[in-house]
Scaffold this motif. Sequence first.
Motif, PDB file in Angstrom:
ATOM      1  N   THR A  96       0.833  -1.192   0.000  1.00 51.57           N
ATOM      2  CA  THR A  96       0.000   0.000   0.000  1.00 51.57           C
ATOM      3  C   THR A  96       0.870   1.246   0.000  1.00 51.57           C
ATOM      4  OG1 THR A  96      -1.893   1.052   1.062  1.00 51.57           O
ATOM      5  CG2 THR A  96      -0.211   0.148   2.518  1.00 51.57           C
ATOM      6  N   ASN A  97       0.257   2.335  -0.428  1.00 57.30           N
ATOM      7  CA  ASN A  97       0.948   3.622  -0.377  1.00 57.30           C
ATOM      8  C   ASN A  97       0.281   4.493   0.680  1.00 57.30           C
ATOM      9  OD1 ASN A  97      -1.395   4.723  -1.514  1.00 57.30           O
ATOM     10  ND2 ASN A  97      -0.545   4.791  -3.571  1.00 57.30           N
ATOM     11  N   GLN A  98       0.770   5.703   0.849  1.00 56.60           N
ATOM     12  CA  GLN A  98       0.242   6.599   1.885  1.00 56.60           C
ATOM     13  C   GLN A  98      -1.185   7.057   1.594  1.00 56.60           C
ATOM     14  OE1 GLN A  98       2.739   7.275  -0.192  1.00 56.60           O
ATOM     15  NE2 GLN A  98       2.765   9.426  -0.814  1.00 56.60           N
ATOM     16  N   PHE A  99      -1.698   6.806   0.400  1.00 52.29           N
ATOM     17  CA  PHE A  99      -3.045   7.219   0.038  1.00 52.29           C
ATOM     18  C   PHE A  99      -4.067   6.085   0.190  1.00 52.29           C
ATOM     19  CE2 PHE A  99      -0.035   9.630  -2.630  1.00 52.29           C
ATOM     20  CZ  PHE A  99      -0.193  10.864  -2.021  1.00 52.29           C
ATOM     21  N   GLY A 100      -3.631   4.926   0.661  1.00 49.03           N
ATOM     22  CA  GLY A 100      -4.540   3.813   0.877  1.00 49.03           C
ATOM     23  C   GLY A 100      -4.853   2.995  -0.361  1.00 49.03           C
ATOM     24  N   THR A 101      -4.093   3.189  -1.427  1.00 50.87           N
ATOM     25  CA  THR A 101      -4.259   2.364  -2.621  1.00 50.87           C
ATOM     26  C   THR A 101      -3.321   1.172  -2.506  1.00 50.87           C
ATOM     27  OG1 THR A 101      -4.863   4.238  -4.018  1.00 50.87           O
ATOM     28  CG2 THR A 101      -3.999   2.290  -5.133  1.00 50.87           C
ATOM     29  N   ALA A 102      -3.822   0.002  -2.784  1.00 53.39           N
ATOM     30  CA  ALA A 102      -2.996  -1.203  -2.741  1.00 53.39           C
ATOM     31  C   ALA A 102      -2.547  -1.554  -4.148  1.00 53.39           C
ATOM     32  CB  ALA A 102      -3.777  -2.367  -2.142  1.00 53.39           C
TER      33      ALA A 102
END
Length: 181
Positions: free
Chosen positions: A81-87
């Motif tokens: 995941t990234n800091q934006f909550g996208t996996a």
Amino acid sequence: MVSPMQLELRVACEADTEEIVALVNGAYHPASKESCWTHESNLIFGRRTTPQQVLSLFREQSAILLLCLESKIVACVHVETNQFGTAYIGMLATEPQRQTQGLGKQMLLHAESYAKEHFKASTFKMLILSARPELLAFYERRGYVQTGEIEEYPFAEIGQPIVSGLHFLSLMKTMPKLTAP
């Protein structure tokens, strides 16, 4: 056909690296092109991944999920995941002789569930080779849509192209957010 009772889902550890590398390279560049539908041998020359690349995936907010038959890894998928909550979901591979048994679908669902539970993700992203219409269709049947974004093929990272014009298509799937009653 493998009984679901014989299969174990687990998170990989660094000790699994060599077996993961062998599985991924075998799935995308099998000894026999007829043995599996995921091969890229006609598109790319060289390995799909290396031990160093797999080891680099063992970090926070990242997991390699495994499907094992007894103690042998038969399928894998990477999710982070990234800091934006996208996996981001990638490195989905199934042992060539076990393809068409639904293990890839099972691993994709497991990656999405894992990302929802552990990373609180509701959006999933992946990249696929533009020259793989059958793979695009596989993911579209599972709710992924093309974003219109195109990324250049990373020549230095995963083999050398045999055909010109290879690039990655970006796919995304967004799950509806559940609201409390």
